[in-house]
Design a protein around this motif. Structure first.
Motif, PDB file in Angstrom:
ATOM      1  N   ASP A 642       0.834  -1.209   0.000  1.00 23.85           N
ATOM      2  CA  ASP A 642       0.000   0.000   0.000  1.00 23.85           C
ATOM      3  C   ASP A 642       0.866   1.256   0.000  1.00 23.85           C
ATOM      4  O   ASP A 642       0.568   2.235  -0.700  1.00 23.85           O
ATOM      5  N   ALA A 643       1.945   1.231   0.784  1.00 21.39           N
ATOM      6  CA  ALA A 643       2.839   2.387   0.828  1.00 21.39           C
ATOM      7  C   ALA A 643       3.546   2.587  -0.504  1.00 21.39           C
ATOM      8  O   ALA A 643       3.725   3.720  -0.969  1.00 21.39           O
ATOM      9  N   LEU A 644       3.928   1.488  -1.141  1.00 18.47           N
ATOM     10  CA  LEU A 644       4.612   1.588  -2.430  1.00 18.47           C
ATOM     11  C   LEU A 644       3.713   2.150  -3.517  1.00 18.47           C
ATOM     12  O   LEU A 644       4.181   2.810  -4.453  1.00 18.47           O
ATOM     13  N   SER A 645       2.410   1.877  -3.432  1.00 19.48           N
ATOM     14  CA  SER A 645       1.489   2.362  -4.463  1.00 19.48           C
ATOM     15  C   SER A 645       1.446   3.878  -4.527  1.00 19.48           C
ATOM     16  O   SER A 645       1.042   4.451  -5.540  1.00 19.48           O
ATOM     17  N   GLU A 646       1.867   4.530  -3.462  1.00 19.46           N
ATOM     18  CA  GLU A 646       1.869   5.993  -3.429  1.00 19.46           C
ATOM     19  C   GLU A 646       3.207   6.594  -3.850  1.00 19.46           C
ATOM     20  O   GLU A 646       3.329   7.808  -3.958  1.00 19.46           O
ATOM     21  N   ARG A 647       4.215   5.755  -4.058  1.00 18.07           N
ATOM     22  CA  ARG A 647       5.552   6.254  -4.384  1.00 18.07           C
ATOM     23  C   ARG A 647       5.803   6.160  -5.881  1.00 18.07           C
ATOM     24  O   ARG A 647       5.337   5.251  -6.562  1.00 18.07           O
ATOM     25  N   ARG A 648       6.567   7.119  -6.389  1.00 16.59           N
ATOM     26  CA  ARG A 648       6.964   7.121  -7.788  1.00 16.59           C
ATOM     27  C   ARG A 648       8.482   7.053  -7.952  1.00 16.59           C
ATOM     28  O   ARG A 648       8.978   6.865  -9.051  1.00 16.59           O
ATOM     29  N   CYS A 649       9.215   7.225  -6.870  1.00 18.33           N
ATOM     30  CA  CYS A 649      10.660   7.113  -6.917  1.00 18.33           C
ATOM     31  C   CYS A 649      11.175   6.864  -5.502  1.00 18.33           C
ATOM     32  O   CYS A 649      10.414   6.919  -4.530  1.00 18.33           O
ATOM     33  N   GLY A 650      12.456   6.596  -5.397  1.00 14.96           N
ATOM     34  CA  GLY A 650      13.048   6.369  -4.089  1.00 14.96           C
ATOM     35  C   GLY A 650      13.754   5.031  -4.017  1.00 14.96           C
ATOM     36  O   GLY A 650      13.650   4.191  -4.917  1.00 14.96           O
ATOM     37  N   ARG A 651      14.477   4.840  -2.936  1.00 19.11           N
ATOM     38  CA  ARG A 651      15.251   3.607  -2.746  1.00 19.11           C
ATOM     39  C   ARG A 651      14.944   3.032  -1.368  1.00 19.11           C
ATOM     40  O   ARG A 651      15.090   3.716  -0.352  1.00 19.11           O
ATOM     41  N   LEU A 652      14.500   1.790  -1.352  1.00 19.79           N
ATOM     42  CA  LEU A 652      14.111   1.116  -0.117  1.00 19.79           C
ATOM     43  C   LEU A 652      14.980  -0.121   0.059  1.00 19.79           C
ATOM     44  O   LEU A 652      15.065  -0.966  -0.848  1.00 19.79           O
ATOM     45  N   THR A 653      15.617  -0.213   1.223  1.00 17.41           N
ATOM     46  CA  THR A 653      16.516  -1.327   1.495  1.00 17.41           C
ATOM     47  C   THR A 653      15.909  -2.226   2.559  1.00 17.41           C
ATOM     48  O   THR A 653      15.562  -1.774   3.654  1.00 17.41           O
ATOM     49  N   ILE A 654      15.784  -3.516   2.216  1.00 19.02           N
ATOM     50  CA  ILE A 654      15.222  -4.507   3.134  1.00 19.02           C
ATOM     51  C   ILE A 654      16.369  -5.268   3.785  1.00 19.02           C
ATOM     52  O   ILE A 654      17.269  -5.778   3.101  1.00 19.02           O
ATOM     53  N   ARG A 655      16.314  -5.335   5.090  1.00 21.84           N
ATOM     54  CA  ARG A 655      17.306  -6.109   5.833  1.00 21.84           C
ATOM     55  C   ARG A 655      16.572  -6.970   6.847  1.00 21.84           C
ATOM     56  O   ARG A 655      15.466  -6.634   7.272  1.00 21.84           O
ATOM     57  N   GLY A 656      17.177  -8.066   7.255  1.00 19.98           N
ATOM     58  CA  GLY A 656      16.551  -8.907   8.255  1.00 19.98           C
ATOM     59  C   GLY A 656      17.267 -10.214   8.455  1.00 19.98           C
ATOM     60  O   GLY A 656      18.294 -10.502   7.818  1.00 19.98           O
ATOM     61  N   ASP A 657      16.712 -11.021   9.350  1.00 20.92           N
ATOM     62  CA  ASP A 657      17.300 -12.320   9.653  1.00 20.92           C
ATOM     63  C   ASP A 657      17.199 -13.252   8.450  1.00 20.92           C
ATOM     64  O   ASP A 657      16.325 -13.097   7.587  1.00 20.92           O
ATOM     65  N   ASN A 658      18.094 -14.222   8.406  1.00 21.42           N
ATOM     66  CA  ASN A 658      17.997 -15.262   7.383  1.00 21.42           C
ATOM     67  C   ASN A 658      16.693 -16.034   7.572  1.00 21.42           C
ATOM     68  O   ASN A 658      16.363 -16.445   8.689  1.00 21.42           O
ATOM     69  N   GLY A 659      15.956 -16.216   6.479  1.00 26.48           N
ATOM     70  CA  GLY A 659      14.699 -16.942   6.562  1.00 26.48           C
ATOM     71  C   GLY A 659      13.541 -16.126   7.077  1.00 26.48           C
ATOM     72  O   GLY A 659      12.441 -16.665   7.292  1.00 26.48           O
ATOM     73  N   ALA A 660      13.741 -14.818   7.275  1.00 27.81           N
ATOM     74  CA  ALA A 660      12.660 -13.989   7.816  1.00 27.81           C
ATOM     75  C   ALA A 660      11.563 -13.733   6.786  1.00 27.81           C
ATOM     76  O   ALA A 660      10.418 -13.458   7.148  1.00 27.81           O
ATOM     77  N   GLY A 661      11.890 -13.834   5.499  1.00 27.87           N
ATOM     78  CA  GLY A 661      10.889 -13.594   4.463  1.00 27.87           C
ATOM     79  C   GLY A 661      11.203 -12.395   3.590  1.00 27.87           C
ATOM     80  O   GLY A 661      10.292 -11.804   3.002  1.00 27.87           O
ATOM     81  N   LYS A 662      12.491 -12.027   3.490  1.00 32.80           N
ATOM     82  CA  LYS A 662      12.865 -10.855   2.687  1.00 32.80           C
ATOM     83  C   LYS A 662      12.565 -11.092   1.202  1.00 32.80           C
ATOM     84  O   LYS A 662      11.962 -10.249   0.538  1.00 32.80           O
ATOM     85  N   SER A 663      12.983 -12.246   0.684  1.00 32.52           N
ATOM     86  CA  SER A 663      12.708 -12.554  -0.728  1.00 32.52           C
ATOM     87  C   SER A 663      11.217 -12.720  -0.965  1.00 32.52           C
ATOM     88  O   SER A 663      10.699 -12.359  -2.030  1.00 32.52           O
ATOM     89  N   THR A 664      10.504 -13.256   0.022  1.00 35.93           N
ATOM     90  CA  THR A 664       9.051 -13.406  -0.098  1.00 35.93           C
ATOM     91  C   THR A 664       8.365 -12.047  -0.193  1.00 35.93           C
ATOM     92  O   THR A 664       7.374 -11.897  -0.912  1.00 35.93           O
ATOM     93  N   LEU A 665       8.895 -11.050   0.505  1.00 32.07           N
ATOM     94  CA  LEU A 665       8.335  -9.698   0.406  1.00 32.07           C
ATOM     95  C   LEU A 665       8.478  -9.169  -1.016  1.00 32.07           C
ATOM     96  O   LEU A 665       7.550  -8.537  -1.546  1.00 32.07           O
ATOM     97  N   LEU A 666       9.617  -9.430  -1.651  1.00 30.60           N
ATOM     98  CA  LEU A 666       9.778  -9.019  -3.053  1.00 30.60           C
ATOM     99  C   LEU A 666       8.741  -9.696  -3.940  1.00 30.60           C
ATOM    100  O   LEU A 666       8.191  -9.073  -4.858  1.00 30.60           O
TER     101      LEU A 666
END
Length: 754
Positions: A642-666
């Motif tokens: 929902d937050a991304l739908s309002e953005r037209r530019c920018g850089r967002l960096t995802i960090r977290g534990d191994n297996g937390a679901g970072k790739s799943t979020l993508l």
């Protein structure tokens, strides 16, 4: 409207539409150029940018992009009559089944082209965009203020033929919109008055005249499309049964004509002569003999053969050519017994026998021509089916992000498409060729021998056939599950073999030892299954051989030794005895081929099962470990989308534990904005690219891929990168980081980093 107005008339309408928009018709030389001018005319009329090309409808699944099209349907500037409150029907919420519905629409568009080239040609010309948005009240629609745009909201339970009807329904609306631009169908100052409304042909409620006439034309097109292309469904899901539509159209036409007649008596002309012509044409269609003939017969179910595995194999020209060649080949072969018997008979009777002898030689020589050519067309048949299957299999998994997380599904898919598909299809079609050859050989030969020899010979064949058929029925029940088991075990085995390179070439004893353990388990299971299947088949063949040979051998012995027929009959039997037992051996081979074909059919069904919708539990909705985006905690994926739908530019960096679901979020972001995103996974070596990057380092290749991607696909709004910095040296990491900073000024970059 293809069945009510020829395609050429619709092309003329589009040319006039472009001309009214200020575009010169003399610049239009082909369908592609016509589409470009039509798109420009729509841009001038509607003030919207059309992104797409001819024969490539833009399918919008993402809620943010779809909402822009939704606003176009909220007011109908040409009709002025939104009697169904269309702006309140469409929900602005995200549809969790949007991708599944999109797949159904893609399949329906492909099916439309297979059923009617003219409808598909007009569809490719007029329809530029289809957007998906949910609704509790309607399943889709179109409006004259958004020509070229279809809103679709099919149920996931709809069959492909049902959605084909939906596409024809909406296409007819758009063809009428263009037709109205040319002819000016209505006097809107008159039909604003509710006193002039008439009964709709589909909704059966009072509606404005323009909507009612649309419903009449649309309903008539559906009737004709069923009659000519799809078949009349017994239980349709989108439109009523044909008989009911015919009755409602007749009632609606009568209602409209009564209203028009009443207005004409008042000196008012609510519709143009073009509309009157269309109504007269509809009346002629629904009262025609062919429609009356249909109404007197029992409705039949929709033609579904297009979607069955066997129909996918046999519904093509190489298959038809092969079958015809086999028929010619076996007919010539079977005639040789007749000409040989005639030659011997005439010789014994001191009659001229040159003619049957020459015909016998020809019947032995000529079959080689159609026989050999049939093998050439068989290979062409195999190649055509395999090519189409591979493309369909690839399309079946397109965008199936939930399946991307399943390594088992990927291994089975890789094994099927790269190894099993060709061998299974080739085996099935080759068996079909051989089975048809043997069946015709036996059938035609026994017909000829039944004519020229005593009836006991044919009786023996029939007894052998019945016994063999019974054995086949019993054997098939045993062979079919064993064949499926073999195919599944081979899929597992193939997945293991696919890992051989990675686990052996590095020389790591630990990995190679585990691979060998997996190899032993899967290979032993596969080889044991094949051995078990072979034993059952050969035991069945022995039983079938006895069943096919003994009855006829006994009858021939009785006929020749016990009954003592005339010398001429004995000579004919002895001359054809080899032929008789060849036919019986062919019967054994025929039954064997049938058993093999049963086995091949089971393997084919397993293979074509990959074209079925993938069952899944969906992507997780929240991380299962600690995760942040630009140091802000992530609690659920929908909030991020929902937050991304309002953005037209920018850089967002995802960090977290191994297996937390970072790739799943993508994957969740990709699912929310499928047409606006590009996801570059951590392992991208198998992805296809325009340029060759084999001579580049890992870092150089990553930079080249991102540059190529953004150059070739300017429509990317969200660039998703999964651990792009893994295994990169400091210099390449710095260069790519700078590149992403520049890209993020115009697009949204979402990256997973350690």
């Amino acid at each position: 409207m293809i069945f009510q107005s020829p395609l050429e008339h619709h092309i003329e309408n589009v040319l006039m539409f472009c001309h009214k928009a200020g575009l010169q018709a003399k610049q239009i030389s082909d369908a592609s150029t016509l589409w470009v001018n039509y798109a420009r005319a729509l841009e001038n009329l509607q003030g919207r940018k059309i992104d797409g090309q001819y024969q490539a409808v833009n399918l919008i699944v993402g809620p943010h992009e779809a909402s822009a099209f939704c606003r176009m349907l909220s007011s109908d500037a040409l009709s002025l009559l939104d009697d169904r409150n269309q702006d309140q029907v469409i929900s602005q919420t995200c549809d969790p089944h949007a991708r599944e519905k999109a797949d159904l629409l893609l399949a329906a568009m492909e099916c439309l082209g297979a059923l009617s080239r003219q409808h598909k040609h007009l569809f490719d010309l007029l329809i530029t965009d289809i957007f998906l948005m949910p609704s509790q009240e309607a399943r889709g629609g179109s409006t004259s203020s958004a020509i070229g745009v279809i809103w679709a909201n099919p149920k996931t339970s709809y069959r492909v033929p049902d959605i084909v009807e939906f596409l024809v329904h909406e296409l007819t609306h758009h063809a009428l919109f263009i037709d109205e631009h040319r002819y000016g169908h209505y006097d809107y100052s008159v039909i604003l008055d509710q006193e002039t409304w008439a009964q709709s042909a589909l909704l059966k409620t009072p509606r404005p005249l323009d909507k009612v006439i649309h419903s009449i034309i649309v309903a008539t097109e559906i009737i004709l499309f069923r009659e000519q292309c799809l078949g009349h469904p017994a239980a349709p899901l989108v439109h009523p049964p044909t008989a009911k539509i015919c009755a409602q159209v007749s009632q609606s036409v009568e209602s409209v004509e009564n209203q028009i007649a009443a207005l004409l008596r008042q000196g008012v002309t609510p519709v143009s002569p073009r509309v009157r012509d269309l109504l007269n044409q509809v009346r002629d269609i629904v009262t025609s003999d062919r429609i009356k003939k249909f109404l007197r017969r029992k409705p039949r179910s929709m033609k579904r053969s297009t979607f069955q595995p066997r129909a996918r194999v046999f519904a093509n020209l190489p298959a038809v050519a092969t079958i015809l060649l086999v028929i010619v080949h076996q007919s010539l072969v079977a005639s040789s017994a007749y000409f040989l018997t005639q030659t011997i008979s005439r010789y014994q009777q001191d009659q001229p026998y040159a003619t049957p002898l020459v015909l016998y030689f020809l019947s032995m020589i000529l079959p080689f021509v159609p026989g050999c050519v049939s093998f050439i067309t068989t290979q062409h048949w195999i190649n055509a089916v395999h090519r189409k299957f591979c493309l369909s299999m690839a399309q079946a998994v397109y965008g199936k992000l939930e399946a991307y997380r399943s390594p088992d599904r990927k291994a089975a898919f890789d094994s099927a498409i790269s190894r099993n598909a060709f061998s299974t299809i080739s085996s099935y079609i080759s068996l079909a060729h051989d089975f048809l050859s043997l069946a015709l050989n036996s059938l035609l030969s026994i017909i000829v021998i039944g004519v020229i020899l005593p009836a006991e010979i044919a009786l023996g064949y029939v007894i052998s056939l019945v016994l063999s058929g019974g054995l086949v029925a019993c054997l098939s029940r045993l062979v079919k599950p064993l064949s499926i088991d073999v195919e599944q075990r081979y899929s597992n085995y193939g997945g293991t073999l696919h890992k051989a390179w990675d686990n052996m070439v590095l020389g790591n004893s630990y990995n190679s030892r585990l691979w060998r353990k997996e190899f032993d388990a899967n290979s032993n299971a596969y080889y044991a299954a094949t051995q078990r299947l072979s034993v059952y088949k050969q035991l069945g063949n022995i039983a079938i051989a006895f069943a096919s040979l003994i009855p006829t051998a006994y009858l021939v012995y009785e006929l020749l030794v016990r009954q003592g027929p005339e010398a001429g009959i004995i000579a004919a039997i002895i001359v054809n005895l080899t032929r008789i037992f060849h036919i019986l051996n062919s019967l054994s081979a025929l039954v064997y081929e049938w058993v093999e074909w049963t086995s091949a059919t089971a393997r084919l069904r397993y293979l074509f099962g990959f074209l079925s919708p993938i069952s899944h539990d969906g992507l997780p909705r929240a991380p299962i470990g600690t995760m942040t985006i630009n140091d802000e905690p992530v609690t659920d994926y929908q909030t991020v989308c929902d937050a991304l739908s309002e953005r037209r530019c920018g850089r967002l960096t995802i960090r977290g534990d191994n297996g937390a679901g970072k790739s799943t979020l993508l994957l969740a972001i990709k699912q929310a904005f499928p047409e606006q995103t590009y996801l570059l996974p951590a392992a991208y070596t198998q992805l296809c690219w325009e340029a060759t990057h084999s001579n580049l380092s890992t870092g150089q290749r990553a930079r080249a891929l991102i540059e190529e991607l953004l150059t070739q696909d300017a429509g990317i709004q969200y660039l998703l990168l999964d651990e792009w910095d893994a295994n990169l040296d400091q210099e390449n990491r710095r260069l790519i980081d700078q590149m992403l900073k520049v890209i993020s000024k115009e697009r949204v970059v979402v990256e997973v980093r350690h």
